[in-house]
Design a protein around this motif. Structure first.
Motif, PDB file in Angstrom:
ATOM      1  N   ALA A  66       0.693  -1.220  -0.159  1.00 57.56           N
ATOM      2  CA  ALA A  66      -0.023   0.227  -0.022  1.00 57.56           C
ATOM      3  C   ALA A  66       0.652   1.292  -0.045  1.00 57.56           C
ATOM      4  N   ALA A  67       0.251   2.261  -0.817  1.00 60.36           N
ATOM      5  CA  ALA A  67       1.068   3.729  -0.898  1.00 60.36           C
ATOM      6  C   ALA A  67       2.683   3.567  -1.139  1.00 60.36           C
ATOM      7  N   GLN A  68       3.130   2.402  -1.837  1.00 61.37           N
ATOM      8  CA  GLN A  68       4.484   2.526  -2.211  1.00 61.37           C
ATOM      9  C   GLN A  68       4.986   3.681  -3.007  1.00 61.37           C
ATOM     10  N   LYS A  69       6.191   4.032  -2.733  1.00 63.72           N
ATOM     11  CA  LYS A  69       6.679   5.159  -3.532  1.00 63.72           C
ATOM     12  C   LYS A  69       7.821   4.591  -4.521  1.00 63.72           C
ATOM     13  N   VAL A  70       7.800   5.235  -5.680  1.00 64.68           N
ATOM     14  CA  VAL A  70       8.802   4.721  -6.696  1.00 64.68           C
ATOM     15  C   VAL A  70      10.319   5.191  -6.412  1.00 64.68           C
ATOM     16  N   LYS A  71      11.364   4.302  -5.963  1.00 63.92           N
ATOM     17  CA  LYS A  71      12.604   4.474  -5.725  1.00 63.92           C
ATOM     18  C   LYS A  71      13.417   3.638  -7.032  1.00 63.92           C
ATOM     19  N   PHE A  72      14.239   4.569  -7.617  1.00 62.86           N
ATOM     20  CA  PHE A  72      15.117   3.806  -8.476  1.00 62.86           C
ATOM     21  C   PHE A  72      16.045   2.596  -8.045  1.00 62.86           C
ATOM     22  N   ASN A  73      15.982   1.514  -9.177  1.00 62.16           N
ATOM     23  CA  ASN A  73      16.747   0.581  -8.410  1.00 62.16           C
ATOM     24  C   ASN A  73      16.518  -0.195  -7.379  1.00 62.16           C
ATOM     25  N   GLN A  74      15.218  -0.132  -6.993  1.00 63.84           N
ATOM     26  CA  GLN A  74      14.483  -1.058  -6.283  1.00 63.84           C
ATOM     27  C   GLN A  74      13.326  -1.656  -6.613  1.00 63.84           C
ATOM     28  N   PRO A  75      13.009  -2.983  -6.331  1.00 63.52           N
ATOM     29  CA  PRO A  75      11.869  -3.507  -6.851  1.00 63.52           C
ATOM     30  C   PRO A  75      10.645  -2.937  -6.421  1.00 63.52           C
ATOM     31  N   LEU A  76       9.568  -2.580  -7.298  1.00 61.77           N
ATOM     32  CA  LEU A  76       8.276  -2.345  -6.989  1.00 61.77           C
ATOM     33  C   LEU A  76       7.366  -3.322  -7.256  1.00 61.77           C
ATOM     34  N   GLY A  77       6.721  -3.563  -6.087  1.00 65.66           N
ATOM     35  CA  GLY A  77       5.634  -4.670  -6.225  1.00 65.66           C
ATOM     36  C   GLY A  77       4.270  -4.434  -7.019  1.00 65.66           C
ATOM     37  N   THR A  84      -1.826  -1.222 -11.035  1.00 66.88           N
ATOM     38  CA  THR A  84      -0.804  -0.884 -10.079  1.00 66.88           C
ATOM     39  C   THR A  84      -0.578   0.636 -10.380  1.00 66.88           C
ATOM     40  N   GLU A  85      -0.793   1.633  -9.943  1.00 68.06           N
ATOM     41  CA  GLU A  85      -0.514   3.111 -10.264  1.00 68.06           C
ATOM     42  C   GLU A  85       0.235   3.526  -9.562  1.00 68.06           C
ATOM     43  N   LEU A  86       1.360   4.299  -9.998  1.00 72.80           N
ATOM     44  CA  LEU A  86       2.360   4.985  -8.779  1.00 72.80           C
ATOM     45  C   LEU A  86       2.845   6.159  -9.700  1.00 72.80           C
ATOM     46  N   PRO A  87       3.073   7.315  -9.001  1.00 74.30           N
ATOM     47  CA  PRO A  87       3.568   8.614  -9.685  1.00 74.30           C
ATOM     48  C   PRO A  87       5.107   8.394  -9.705  1.00 74.30           C
ATOM     49  N   ILE A  88       5.916   8.875 -10.879  1.00 72.36           N
ATOM     50  CA  ILE A  88       7.294   8.706 -10.793  1.00 72.36           C
ATOM     51  C   ILE A  88       7.643  10.232 -11.554  1.00 72.36           C
ATOM     52  N   LYS A  89       8.655  10.746 -11.061  1.00 74.79           N
ATOM     53  CA  LYS A  89       9.087  11.971 -11.720  1.00 74.79           C
ATOM     54  C   LYS A  89      10.645  11.808 -12.333  1.00 74.79           C
ATOM     55  N   ILE A  90      10.767  12.100 -13.607  1.00 72.27           N
ATOM     56  CA  ILE A  90      12.040  11.865 -14.295  1.00 72.27           C
ATOM     57  C   ILE A  90      12.688  13.253 -13.956  1.00 72.27           C
ATOM     58  N   ARG A  91      13.940  13.519 -13.395  1.00 67.62           N
ATOM     59  CA  ARG A  91      14.509  14.997 -13.217  1.00 67.62           C
ATOM     60  C   ARG A  91      15.487  15.230 -14.213  1.00 67.62           C
ATOM     61  N   PHE A  92      15.833  13.981 -14.910  1.00 62.70           N
ATOM     62  CA  PHE A  92      17.064  14.148 -16.009  1.00 62.70           C
ATOM     63  C   PHE A  92      16.883  13.491 -16.966  1.00 62.70           C
ATOM     64  N   ASN A  93      16.980  13.995 -18.092  1.00 61.22           N
ATOM     65  CA  ASN A  93      16.847  13.343 -19.654  1.00 61.22           C
ATOM     66  C   ASN A  93      17.726  12.305 -19.666  1.00 61.22           C
ATOM     67  N   GLY A  94      17.470  11.118 -20.289  1.00 60.57           N
ATOM     68  CA  GLY A  94      18.258  10.127 -20.438  1.00 60.57           C
ATOM     69  C   GLY A  94      17.489   8.911 -20.756  1.00 60.57           C
ATOM     70  N   ASP A  95      18.435   7.848 -20.589  1.00 60.84           N
ATOM     71  CA  ASP A  95      17.792   6.286 -20.959  1.00 60.84           C
ATOM     72  C   ASP A  95      17.620   5.534 -19.768  1.00 60.84           C
ATOM     73  N   TYR A  96      16.295   5.134 -19.562  1.00 62.22           N
ATOM     74  CA  TYR A  96      15.926   4.498 -18.368  1.00 62.22           C
ATOM     75  C   TYR A  96      15.689   2.911 -18.828  1.00 62.22           C
TER      76      TYR A  96
END
Length: 688
Positions: A66-77, A84-96
């Protein structure tokens, strides 16, 4: 049109149902799909923006925290039974990188150190469960659809068969993909009445379709870029559409949707996030003057002739209406209209529209010479007309009705304040804009749009960005357009069906929403494109979708979805698999769908994606393919056969849908009054 807030939608499905999961990157007006699998990560270039991550289609009993936050390099359930809907903010242009773990039902997102060189993605063909067809004769159970002794013909193969014991036996055509289209051999003499629920709408992006008049290719001093011409005008015009009306008619088309024809901003803006190309308004969604036809597209005589010739062929004409916003302020327009906010630098060209980036600059760099804090901006549209980040203009808001799509000037259509058109617009050569007493912003926009109906007998609208304008404006637009069409018909001694209005509500699927109470007769159905992969792999995979659409049509008398497989704001279906077989099968799935359908120009001949620099969606607007190889000729023939079958039988889109059980394969009947057809799928033909 394009918006810069992007929604990521990950459609992750069980390997038993899908060949690979799906990554869809969407904006409020754009989307793109990518193949995704658990063997290797998918690398996607992303720009700075706020995103939403949506994961659907996972099978099993997993539940995301419940209410998990997106963290890079960590598994998202992920959830299995629900999205499953999660907000995510990309701060740098690049390849993901998006790495899906099918066993643990997780996804990991991380930024890549090196820039991806992968530009084209080819999806694996879904390995869905499907009956197979080994060749030879097949027996089709017809249920109680036809009486014994009735003679039927297969539209594709031309075979004639007689119904015996509620069955027929025949051999599917070799190039049909196992499909059989049965209709009575002796059709009613009286031509079937047109029904909008059975509409087959052909969407033409005018500039990219057919160039019949090269003299207007570079109007207003517009230029080519001498490179890939990603965002320049290519020369298509209304005369070019007229030249191809017989071709369009051959597809079973009964309505033509034209991209916006009105005068566009005359210059360019920087294209893509990096400003890698000059971007002109070839697509038609950045209006300068709503009362004139853009010179690149032709003139009023051309429009008059197009409407007359389309009507003569039994095809209706839909104009694309944009009321939410105008176009950007380009260098050409600022110079033409004497809006003194530009500070020319050394070596600045005499004609500002001839500006080009110098070494170290991009096509965005001309903005460095524009003073966005200058009070002279009041002489542009002005703060009574639009929201914009300019002096003395209302600031754009954060909700759908008040935000500024892609930084475009947002018309204040909800205002009750009386306004006067800006002087540059009143002075625009050839304009029909005049100052009117007690007119609001919405009053002017409605007047300007509906004058095209009153003067030319336009049959309907495709309305852009519906959710970004209040519903009362759409209701008023529909009423004014209806009256305008009635006036034109009375003046010209014509009769016909009521004015028709189709809306684009980004992301809307096939259900009746309150938008239908705001004057809309139909809404574009964004759901179908997501179904096409499975349906093109196996036609019987459309069974649940067809049943759902048909049930809703039956329950909601004023409901009508307009389904599509490709569009200018999403993808070209052919670009997904690059398979003529899949393209043919997708045509079958689309054209036999309940409700109206929309064909994007070139779907019928597998138009290839074009150059797109760092803005993928430019590639979906490539030049129409007119030189056809053998595969494309076969595809076109199939498309024409199905389109004409649909046109001959309003029951396809508007009739009662009834599935008919088979020993092998899939079949259904469609019935509307005296019109009854049976569509059968013998199974997926085995590869030779």
């Amino acid at each position: 049109m394009k918006f810069n807030k992007i929604t990521l939608v990950l459609l992750l499905a069980s390997p038993s149902l899908f060949a690979s999961p799906n990554l869809t990157i969407s904006t409020s007006t754009n989307s793109r799909d990518f193949p995704l699998n658990s063997e290797s990560p998918l690398i996607v270039p992303l720009t700075k923006a706020s995103y939403t991550l949506k994961v659907t289609g996972i099978k099993g009993s997993c539940v995301a925290p419940a209410a998990q936050k997106v963290k890079f390099n960590q598994p998202l359930g992920l959830n299995c039974a629900s999205p499953t809907e999660l907000p995510i903010k990309i701060r740098f242009n690049g390849d993901y990188a998006f790495t899906f773990d099918a066993d643990n039902k997780t996804i990991v997102i991380n930024r890549q150190a090196k820039k991806s060189t992968q530009k084209a993605f080819k999806r694996p063909i879904p390995q869905v469960q499907c009956d197979t067809y080994d060749g030879g004769e097949v027996t089709v159970n017809l249920g109680d659809t036809y009486k014994d002794g009735t003679q039927l013909t297969d539209k594709i193969s031309g075979q004639v068969v007689s119904v015996s014991q509620q069955q027929v036996t025949l051999t599917p055509a070799a190039n049909s993909g196992g499909l059989i289209l049965l209709e009575p051999l002796h059709k009613p003499i009286q031509e079937a009445e047109f029904n909008w629920r059975n509409a087959n709408i052909y969407f033409v992006m005018i500039d990219r379709f057919n160039n019949a008049d090269t003299s207007n290719d570079n109007s207003y001093g517009r230029r080519k870029d001498g490179k890939d011409e990603v965002g320049t005008f290519h020369g298509g015009d209304l005369k070019g559409v007229i030249e191809k009306l017989d071709y369009i008619q051959s597809l079973g088309t009964n309505a033509i949707w034209l991209s916006p024809i009105v005068e566009q901003v005359q210059g360019f803006v920087g294209g893509g996030n990096a400003g890698s190309f000059p971007f002109y308004s070839y697509h038609g969604y950045w209006t300068r003057d709503f009362t004139k036809i853009d010179n690149n597209f032709g003139n009023e005589d051309d429009l008059k002739r197009l409407v007359e010739q389309a009507h003569k062929r039994g095809m209706k004409v839909l104009l694309d209406v944009v009321i939410n916003h105008s176009g950007y302020a380009t260098l050409t327009d600022l110079q033409e209209d004497n809006i003194t906010v530009v500070n020319p630098s050394e070596n600045w060209p005499e004609q500002w529209g001839d500006w080009q980036p110098s070494k170290g600059q991009t096509w965005h760099s001309f903005n460095d010479n524009i003073d966005y804090n200058n009070a002279e901006w009041r002489n542009w549209w002005g703060g009574d007309w639009v929201r914009a980040g300019l002096p003395d203009y209302p600031k754009p808001g954060t909700n759908d009705r008040t935000l500024s799509l892609a930084g475009l000037p947002d018309f204040i259509t909800e205002s009750s304040k009386t306004v006067t058109p800006p002087q540059w617009l009143l002075n625009n050569p050839g304009t029909r804009v005049i100052n009117r007493d007690n007119y609001t912003v919405a009053d002017y926009l409605i007047k300007w749009q509906t004058d095209w109906v009153r003067r030319f007998g336009i049959d309907g609208y495709r309305v852009d960005t519906v959710k970004h304008v209040s519903g009362d404006v759409w209701t008023r637009l529909k009423a004014a357009a209806t009256t305008s069409l009635e006036d034109w018909r009375e003046e010209n001694g014509k009769t016909g069906q009521p004015f028709w209005m189709m809306g684009e509500v980004w992301g809307h699927s096939a259900y009746r929403s309150p938008y239908y109470d705001e004057g809309f007769d139909a809404l574009i159905n964004f759901d179908m494109q997501k179904k096409m992969d499975q349906g093109a792999s196996c036609f019987s995979q459309m069974a649940d979708t067809y049943q759902s659409y048909a049930d809703t049509l039956k329950q909601e008398p004023d409901f009508n979805p307009v389904s599509y497989m490709s569009s200018h704001d999403t993808e070209l279906f052919f670009g997904r698999f690059k398979s003529f077989e899949m393209q043919r099968n997708a045509a079958s799935a689309l054209l036999l769908s309940p409700g109206a359908v929309q064909v994007y120009y070139g779907d019928e001949v597998a138009r290839n994606i074009g150059p797109y620099a760092d803005d993928f969606h430019q590639g979906t607007r490539s030049d129409m393919t007119w030189s056809l190889d053998v595969d494309r000729k076969k595809l076109l023939k199939h498309w024409q056969t199905l389109g004409q079958f649909r046109q001959d039988h309003p029951a396809i889109g508007a009739g009662n849908h009834q599935e008919i059980k088979q020993q092998n394969g899939y079949a259904f009947s469609r019935t509307l009054g005296a019109d009854t057809v049976v569509v059968a799928f013998a199974g997926k033909p085995k590869s030779p």
